[in-house]
Design an enzyme around this catalytic site. Structure first.
Site, PDB file in Angstrom:
ATOM      1  N   THR A 207      83.510  13.990 -20.811  1.00 44.63           N
ATOM      2  CA  THR A 207      82.384  13.973 -21.729  1.00 44.63           C
ATOM      3  C   THR A 207      81.421  15.073 -21.289  1.00 44.63           C
ATOM      4  O   THR A 207      81.454  15.474 -20.129  1.00 44.63           O
ATOM      5  CB  THR A 207      81.645  12.618 -21.660  1.00 44.63           C
ATOM      6  OG1 THR A 207      82.582  11.548 -21.752  1.00 44.63           O
ATOM      7  CG2 THR A 207      80.633  12.467 -22.772  1.00 44.63           C
ATOM      8  N   ASP A 238      81.975   5.248 -25.567  1.00 44.07           N
ATOM      9  CA  ASP A 238      80.557   4.953 -25.423  1.00 44.07           C
ATOM     10  C   ASP A 238      79.631   6.089 -25.842  1.00 44.07           C
ATOM     11  O   ASP A 238      78.465   5.865 -26.164  1.00 44.07           O
ATOM     12  CB  ASP A 238      80.247   4.592 -23.973  1.00 44.07           C
ATOM     13  CG  ASP A 238      80.478   5.769 -23.030  1.00 44.07           C
ATOM     14  OD1 ASP A 238      81.597   6.317 -23.031  1.00 44.07           O
ATOM     15  OD2 ASP A 238      79.552   6.160 -22.296  1.00 44.07           O
TER      16      ASP A 238
END
Length: 341
Positions: A207, A238
Site C-alpha cells: 500500500t 482496509d
C-alpha cells in the site's frame, strides 16, 4: 504605536502565516523486505522514489498549501511509480486484472472520500478526493466509481497502462503456490478448513500512503493500493475503508495504514489510534504501538502505519521485516528508511 508593536509581535510568532510546525510522512508498504533480498541498486531506486514523493508533498505545505493537497501529491507520485503496489505498480487479481482502491480524509472537517475496485483511473487518490468534494457520498465502487471519475475530469487510461512484468510474474508465482496449498488442503482434512482467499503470504501485500500537518494546523491522510496479489471475489481491503486504513481528525491525529487489510478492518486500526489518544490520553507513539505491536499481531495480522498528531509528533511502527517510509519536517530535515533501525 502600541498596536503596531503588537501586530509585529504576532507576525514574528507565526500567527499571520500559520504555525511554525508542518510535517509530512509517507509510506510505500510494509512486508518481508529483507536487506539480503534487496540489491543496492534496487534499494537506491526505492529510496529515490520515496524522496521524490516526499518532496512532491513537502513543496506544497512549505509554501503554505493545504495538508490535503500535500498528501494527494505525495500519493499520486507513488501511484505513478511502478515500484509500489498502487496505480502503475498495482498487483494483479486472480482474474489477471488490476483493481485499485484509495481514500483521503480532511482532518479539519472530517470529510472523506474513497473509491474501490476501479480499473481505468490513473490516480485513484484523486478520484477519492473528487468523491469527497464533488459528491454527497463517501465511497464509490467499480463501474459506478469509474463513471463518476470520468464526469469529475479524472484521467482515464486503458487497463493495460497498469501492466508491469514484475507484477504479472508475481501473480504466476502466487497462483502456483496457492494451487499447491489447495492440493495439500484436500489431502489433509486437518487443514482443509482454511478459509478461501484468506491464506496469508506476505509478498501479496502493499500500500502507499501519506499523512500531513500544514501551516494552518490542519491534518490530512490518504492511502492507495492495488490490494492483494491473486485476490478473489471482489475483495476490498482496509485502504479505502474510512477508520480502518485511513483517518484524520484535527483533534487527535492523521493515520495511513499498510498491511493485512482484513485485520486492520476488524480492528478499525486508524480510528482506534485516534480514539486511544482522545479517550485514554495516550501519545501518538504509544497509541500506534498498541495497535501495530499488540492488537494486530494478537489476531494474527501484520503490517504498519504512519501517523502525525496535531502537534507534529510522528509515529511509524511496523511489525514486519521492513516498511518503506520517509518523513520531513519544517526545518527541511528528511529521512528515508526501509529496514528496522
Amino acid at each position: 504605536m502600541r498596536i503596531i508593536v503588537i501586530i509585529c509581535l504576532l507576525f514574528m510568532s507565526g500567527w499571520a502565516s500559520g504555525q511554525d510546525r508542518y510535517v509530512l510522512v509517507i509510506h510505500g508498504g510494509a512486508g518481508t523486505i529483507l536487506r539480503s533480498q534487496l540489491t543496492p541498486e534496487k534499494e537506491k531506486e526505492y529510496k529515490e522514489a520515496l524522496k521524490s514523493a516526499l518532496m512532491a508533498g513537502y513543496d506544497i505545505i512549505k509554501k503554505g498549501g493545504t495538508s490535503l493537497d500535500a498528501v494527494e501529491a505525495a500519493v499520486r507520485s507513488m501511484e505513478d511509480c511502478p515500484l509500489f503496489n498502487a496505480g502503475k505498480g498495482a498487483v494483479f487479481t486472480a482474474e489477471g486484472k488490476n483493481e485499485l482502491d484509495a481514500a483521503i480524509m480532511n482532518g479539519r472537517t472530517l470529510e472523506a472520500g474513497a473509491v474501490a475496485g476501479v480499473t481505468v483511473v490513473r490516480n485513484p487518490v484523486s478520484a477519492a478526493r473528487a468523491v469527497m468534494e464533488k459528491s454527497k457520498h463517501v465511497m464509490m465502487t467499480g463501474k459506478g466509481a469509474e463513471t463518476f471519475a470520468r464526469e469529475a475530469g479524472m484521467e482515464i487510461v486503458d487497463p493495460s497502462y497498469f501492466y508491469t512484468d514484475d507484477r504479472w510474474k508475481g501473480l504466476q508465482r502466487a497462483r502456483k503456490l496457492d494451487s499447491t496449498r489447495q492440493q495439500l488442503d484436500h489431502a489433509d482434512t486437518a487443514t482443509a478448513s482454511a478459509k478461501l482467499g484468506a491464506e496469508h503470504l506476505d509478498y501479496k501485500f502493499g500500500t502507499v500512503g501519506a499523512v500531513a500537518l500544514d501551516r494552518q494546523g490542519n491534518l490530512a491522510a490518504a492511502t492507495s493500493t492495488g490490494g492483494m496479489t491473486n485476490k478473489k471475489y471482489g475483495r476490498v481491503g482496509d485502504a479505502p475503508v474510512i477508520g480502518a486504513g485511513t483517518y484524520a481528525d484535527n483533534a487527535t491525529c492523521a493515520v495511513s495504514c499498510t498491511g493485512w487489510g482484513e485485520y486492520f478492518i476488524r480492528l478499525t486500526v486508524a480510528k482506534t489510534v485516534c480514539d486511544l489518544m482522545e479517550y485514554k490520553g495516550m501519545s501518538i507513539k504509544d497509541a500506534a504501538n498498541e495497535l501495530i505491536m499488540n492488537k494486530v499481531p494478537a489476531l494474527g495480522g501484520d503490517g504498519g502505519l504512519i501517523a502525525i498528531d496535531r502537534k507534529g509528533n510522528i509515529a511509524m511502527p511496523f511489525n514486519t521485516a521492513g516498511m518503506y517510509r520517509a518523513a520531513i519536517k519544517e526545518n527541511g530535515e528528511w529521512e528515508v528508511m526501509i529496514f528496522k533501525p
